[in-house]
Design a protein around this motif. Structure first.
Motif, PDB file in Angstrom:
ATOM      1  N   GLU A  72       0.830  -1.204   0.000  1.00 29.38           N
ATOM      2  CA  GLU A  72       0.000   0.000   0.000  1.00 29.38           C
ATOM      3  C   GLU A  72       0.868   1.259   0.000  1.00 29.38           C
ATOM      4  O   GLU A  72       0.569   2.229  -0.714  1.00 29.38           O
ATOM      5  CB  GLU A  72      -0.936   0.017   1.206  1.00 29.38           C
ATOM      6  CG  GLU A  72      -1.857   1.226   1.237  1.00 29.38           C
ATOM      7  CD  GLU A  72      -2.862   1.163   2.374  1.00 29.38           C
ATOM      8  OE1 GLU A  72      -3.216   2.232   2.899  1.00 29.38           O
ATOM      9  OE2 GLU A  72      -3.302   0.049   2.728  1.00 29.38           O
ATOM     10  N   ALA A  73       1.955   1.249   0.796  1.00 29.65           N
ATOM     11  CA  ALA A  73       2.868   2.393   0.811  1.00 29.65           C
ATOM     12  C   ALA A  73       3.492   2.599  -0.563  1.00 29.65           C
ATOM     13  O   ALA A  73       3.665   3.731  -1.028  1.00 29.65           O
ATOM     14  CB  ALA A  73       3.951   2.185   1.860  1.00 29.65           C
ATOM     15  N   LEU A  74       3.823   1.491  -1.227  1.00 26.89           N
ATOM     16  CA  LEU A  74       4.373   1.583  -2.574  1.00 26.89           C
ATOM     17  C   LEU A  74       3.333   2.167  -3.522  1.00 26.89           C
ATOM     18  O   LEU A  74       3.650   3.038  -4.341  1.00 26.89           O
ATOM     19  CB  LEU A  74       4.808   0.199  -3.053  1.00 26.89           C
ATOM     20  CG  LEU A  74       5.244   0.100  -4.519  1.00 26.89           C
ATOM     21  CD1 LEU A  74       6.452   0.992  -4.789  1.00 26.89           C
ATOM     22  CD2 LEU A  74       5.556  -1.349  -4.875  1.00 26.89           C
ATOM     23  N   TYR A  75       2.083   1.708  -3.413  1.00 30.44           N
ATOM     24  CA  TYR A  75       1.047   2.204  -4.321  1.00 30.44           C
ATOM     25  C   TYR A  75       0.830   3.702  -4.123  1.00 30.44           C
ATOM     26  O   TYR A  75       0.666   4.448  -5.101  1.00 30.44           O
ATOM     27  CB  TYR A  75      -0.270   1.466  -4.130  1.00 30.44           C
ATOM     28  CG  TYR A  75      -1.249   1.808  -5.225  1.00 30.44           C
ATOM     29  CD1 TYR A  75      -1.290   1.068  -6.399  1.00 30.44           C
ATOM     30  CD2 TYR A  75      -2.079   2.915  -5.125  1.00 30.44           C
ATOM     31  CE1 TYR A  75      -2.148   1.412  -7.433  1.00 30.44           C
ATOM     32  CE2 TYR A  75      -2.932   3.268  -6.145  1.00 30.44           C
ATOM     33  CZ  TYR A  75      -2.967   2.510  -7.293  1.00 30.44           C
ATOM     34  OH  TYR A  75      -3.799   2.875  -8.315  1.00 30.44           O
ATOM     35  N   ILE A  76       0.820   4.156  -2.882  1.00 31.31           N
ATOM     36  CA  ILE A  76       0.641   5.585  -2.619  1.00 31.31           C
ATOM     37  C   ILE A  76       1.766   6.392  -3.258  1.00 31.31           C
ATOM     38  O   ILE A  76       1.541   7.455  -3.855  1.00 31.31           O
ATOM     39  CB  ILE A  76       0.558   5.841  -1.103  1.00 31.31           C
ATOM     40  CG1 ILE A  76      -0.757   5.281  -0.554  1.00 31.31           C
ATOM     41  CG2 ILE A  76       0.671   7.330  -0.789  1.00 31.31           C
ATOM     42  CD1 ILE A  76      -0.864   5.324   0.960  1.00 31.31           C
ATOM     43  N   ALA A  77       2.995   5.876  -3.151  1.00 31.67           N
ATOM     44  CA  ALA A  77       4.135   6.561  -3.768  1.00 31.67           C
ATOM     45  C   ALA A  77       3.978   6.604  -5.286  1.00 31.67           C
ATOM     46  O   ALA A  77       4.221   7.635  -5.918  1.00 31.67           O
ATOM     47  CB  ALA A  77       5.441   5.868  -3.380  1.00 31.67           C
ATOM     48  N   VAL A  78       3.564   5.490  -5.881  1.00 27.72           N
ATOM     49  CA  VAL A  78       3.375   5.437  -7.329  1.00 27.72           C
ATOM     50  C   VAL A  78       2.239   6.371  -7.745  1.00 27.72           C
ATOM     51  O   VAL A  78       2.357   7.128  -8.721  1.00 27.72           O
ATOM     52  CB  VAL A  78       3.083   3.998  -7.788  1.00 27.72           C
ATOM     53  CG1 VAL A  78       2.700   3.973  -9.259  1.00 27.72           C
ATOM     54  CG2 VAL A  78       4.294   3.103  -7.555  1.00 27.72           C
ATOM     55  N   ALA A  79       1.118   6.324  -7.020  1.00 27.97           N
ATOM     56  CA  ALA A  79      -0.031   7.170  -7.356  1.00 27.97           C
ATOM     57  C   ALA A  79       0.336   8.652  -7.277  1.00 27.97           C
ATOM     58  O   ALA A  79      -0.107   9.456  -8.113  1.00 27.97           O
ATOM     59  CB  ALA A  79      -1.204   6.860  -6.427  1.00 27.97           C
ATOM     60  N   SER A  80       1.144   9.028  -6.293  1.00 28.64           N
ATOM     61  CA  SER A  80       1.578  10.419  -6.169  1.00 28.64           C
ATOM     62  C   SER A  80       2.445  10.819  -7.352  1.00 28.64           C
ATOM     63  O   SER A  80       2.309  11.928  -7.901  1.00 28.64           O
ATOM     64  CB  SER A  80       2.352  10.611  -4.858  1.00 28.64           C
ATOM     65  OG  SER A  80       1.517  10.362  -3.739  1.00 28.64           O
ATOM     66  N   GLU A  81       3.347   9.913  -7.761  1.00 33.32           N
ATOM     67  CA  GLU A  81       4.206  10.191  -8.918  1.00 33.32           C
ATOM     68  C   GLU A  81       3.369  10.342 -10.187  1.00 33.32           C
ATOM     69  O   GLU A  81       3.611  11.233 -11.011  1.00 33.32           O
ATOM     70  CB  GLU A  81       5.224   9.067  -9.090  1.00 33.32           C
ATOM     71  CG  GLU A  81       6.292   9.009  -8.009  1.00 33.32           C
ATOM     72  CD  GLU A  81       7.375  10.058  -8.180  1.00 33.32           C
ATOM     73  OE1 GLU A  81       7.524  10.591  -9.301  1.00 33.32           O
ATOM     74  OE2 GLU A  81       8.073  10.343  -7.195  1.00 33.32           O
ATOM     75  N   VAL A  82       2.389   9.452 -10.373  1.00 34.97           N
ATOM     76  CA  VAL A  82       1.533   9.522 -11.556  1.00 34.97           C
ATOM     77  C   VAL A  82       0.723  10.816 -11.544  1.00 34.97           C
ATOM     78  O   VAL A  82       0.608  11.509 -12.567  1.00 34.97           O
ATOM     79  CB  VAL A  82       0.599   8.296 -11.622  1.00 34.97           C
ATOM     80  CG1 VAL A  82      -0.484   8.485 -12.683  1.00 34.97           C
ATOM     81  CG2 VAL A  82       1.408   7.032 -11.916  1.00 34.97           C
ATOM     82  N   SER A  83       0.162  11.160 -10.391  1.00 30.05           N
ATOM     83  CA  SER A  83      -0.621  12.394 -10.272  1.00 30.05           C
ATOM     84  C   SER A  83       0.221  13.612 -10.625  1.00 30.05           C
ATOM     85  O   SER A  83      -0.219  14.494 -11.388  1.00 30.05           O
ATOM     86  CB  SER A  83      -1.159  12.527  -8.840  1.00 30.05           C
ATOM     87  OG  SER A  83      -1.762  13.789  -8.641  1.00 30.05           O
ATOM     88  N   ASP A  84       1.430  13.669 -10.089  1.00 28.24           N
ATOM     89  CA  ASP A  84       2.281  14.829 -10.346  1.00 28.24           C
ATOM     90  C   ASP A  84       2.755  14.861 -11.799  1.00 28.24           C
ATOM     91  O   ASP A  84       2.933  15.940 -12.378  1.00 28.24           O
ATOM     92  CB  ASP A  84       3.475  14.832  -9.388  1.00 28.24           C
ATOM     93  CG  ASP A  84       3.058  15.128  -7.950  1.00 28.24           C
ATOM     94  OD1 ASP A  84       1.929  15.607  -7.748  1.00 28.24           O
ATOM     95  OD2 ASP A  84       3.857  14.880  -7.033  1.00 28.24           O
ATOM     96  N   ALA A  85       2.942  13.678 -12.402  1.00 33.40           N
ATOM     97  CA  ALA A  85       3.331  13.635 -13.814  1.00 33.40           C
ATOM     98  C   ALA A  85       2.199  14.131 -14.709  1.00 33.40           C
ATOM     99  O   ALA A  85       2.433  14.860 -15.686  1.00 33.40           O
ATOM    100  CB  ALA A  85       3.731  12.214 -14.204  1.00 33.40           C
ATOM    101  N   ILE A  86       0.963  13.746 -14.383  1.00 31.12           N
ATOM    102  CA  ILE A  86      -0.192  14.258 -15.130  1.00 31.12           C
ATOM    103  C   ILE A  86      -0.283  15.776 -14.962  1.00 31.12           C
ATOM    104  O   ILE A  86      -0.538  16.514 -15.920  1.00 31.12           O
ATOM    105  CB  ILE A  86      -1.486  13.574 -14.659  1.00 31.12           C
ATOM    106  CG1 ILE A  86      -1.462  12.081 -15.032  1.00 31.12           C
ATOM    107  CG2 ILE A  86      -2.717  14.252 -15.257  1.00 31.12           C
ATOM    108  CD1 ILE A  86      -2.627  11.288 -14.464  1.00 31.12           C
ATOM    109  N   LEU A  87      -0.056  16.244 -13.743  1.00 25.64           N
ATOM    110  CA  LEU A  87      -0.099  17.682 -13.464  1.00 25.64           C
ATOM    111  C   LEU A  87       0.904  18.437 -14.337  1.00 25.64           C
ATOM    112  O   LEU A  87       0.587  19.493 -14.892  1.00 25.64           O
ATOM    113  CB  LEU A  87       0.194  17.930 -11.989  1.00 25.64           C
ATOM    114  CG  LEU A  87       0.379  19.382 -11.552  1.00 25.64           C
ATOM    115  CD1 LEU A  87      -0.910  20.148 -11.768  1.00 25.64           C
ATOM    116  CD2 LEU A  87       0.817  19.454 -10.103  1.00 25.64           C
TER     117      LEU A  87
END
Length: 232
Positions: A72-87
């Motif tokens: 779950e910690a890994l997924y949160i890190a990945v999701a944050s990276e994806v969100s910021d990349a989309i941004l």
């Protein structure tokens, strides 16, 4: 007077070792994130994926847990990276508009054009559910920025900000699910965008006009985590 060169500063060996170790740790983390985003796009979070990620990244299990305590910690890190990349792709286009409703329309349309062009990204966002959307700068800062500005300008209905965010993200989550399984066609994005704008309180005529303003799908840089979610 004889002018001598200043003494050369020598980096202590301990500082050099620490810098090399920090760079190695950063590269390992980036490798784990890039492998993880692909595994999560295929399988989601609810399965035993750590073993696959470790194998694909070529690291020891202990090394993985030095970076992430749980999947779950890994997924949160990945999701944050994806969100910021989309941004990074979307917000420069959004900021070309001054009207807050036009900004929201541009953001929704551009994200939908991106997931239509990149079904693997749609699958990642779909299989992650709420967790895929609730982390990173995009949802926590940029979306509220434009929704609040729209309410203050009177083009969106006055309502609690968390409710306005949900009115935007809920339909988008369903749109990601659809794009993960089929191509709904070019008309879907503007129709979804207009529906969200109307739910936020914008008049139907203006919502339709803004939703049908042309957008282009931004290019993904090779060093972006989104590069790993491009079409096979």
């Amino acid at each position: 007077m004889t002018i001598t060169d200043p003494p050369t500063l020598v980096t202590p060996p301990s500082d050099h070792r620490q810098r090399v170790a920090a760079q190695r740790r950063l590269r390992t983390r980036e490798r784990l994130l890039c492998e993880a985003v692909q595994v999560f796009a295929r399988q989601g979070l609810g399965q035993a994926v750590i073993g696959q990620i470790i194998q694909q990244a070529g690291v020891a299990r202990g090394t993985f847990y030095n970076h992430f305590a749980t999947d779950e910690a890994l997924y949160i890190a990945v999701a944050s990276e994806v969100s910021d990349a989309i941004l990074q792709l979307v917000d420069p286009l959004v900021l070309q508009h001054t009207h807050p409703a036009a900004r929201v329309a541009c953001g929704i349309n551009t994200v939908l054009s991106l997931v239509r062009a990149q079904p693997k990204l749609a699958r990642f966002l779909d299989r992650g559910g709420v967790m895929a959307l609730r982390h990173g700068t995009l949802v926590n800062q940029v979306v509220p920025r434009d929704l609040l500005a729209g309410m203050q300008a009177g083009c969106f209905s006055a309502q609690p900000l968390p409710l306005a965010v949900d009115l935007l993200l809920g339909p988008l989550q369903m749109a990601f699910h659809l794009h993960a399984h089929e191509d709904p066609g070019p008309a879907y994005g503007p129709l979804m965008t207009a529906g969200i704008l109307r739910a936020l309180g914008l008049a139907a005529v203006e919502a339709s006009a803004l939703a049908n303003t042309p957008v282009h799908c931004p290019a993904i840089a090779p060093d972006s985590i989104l590069h790993w979610l491009q079409n096979e």
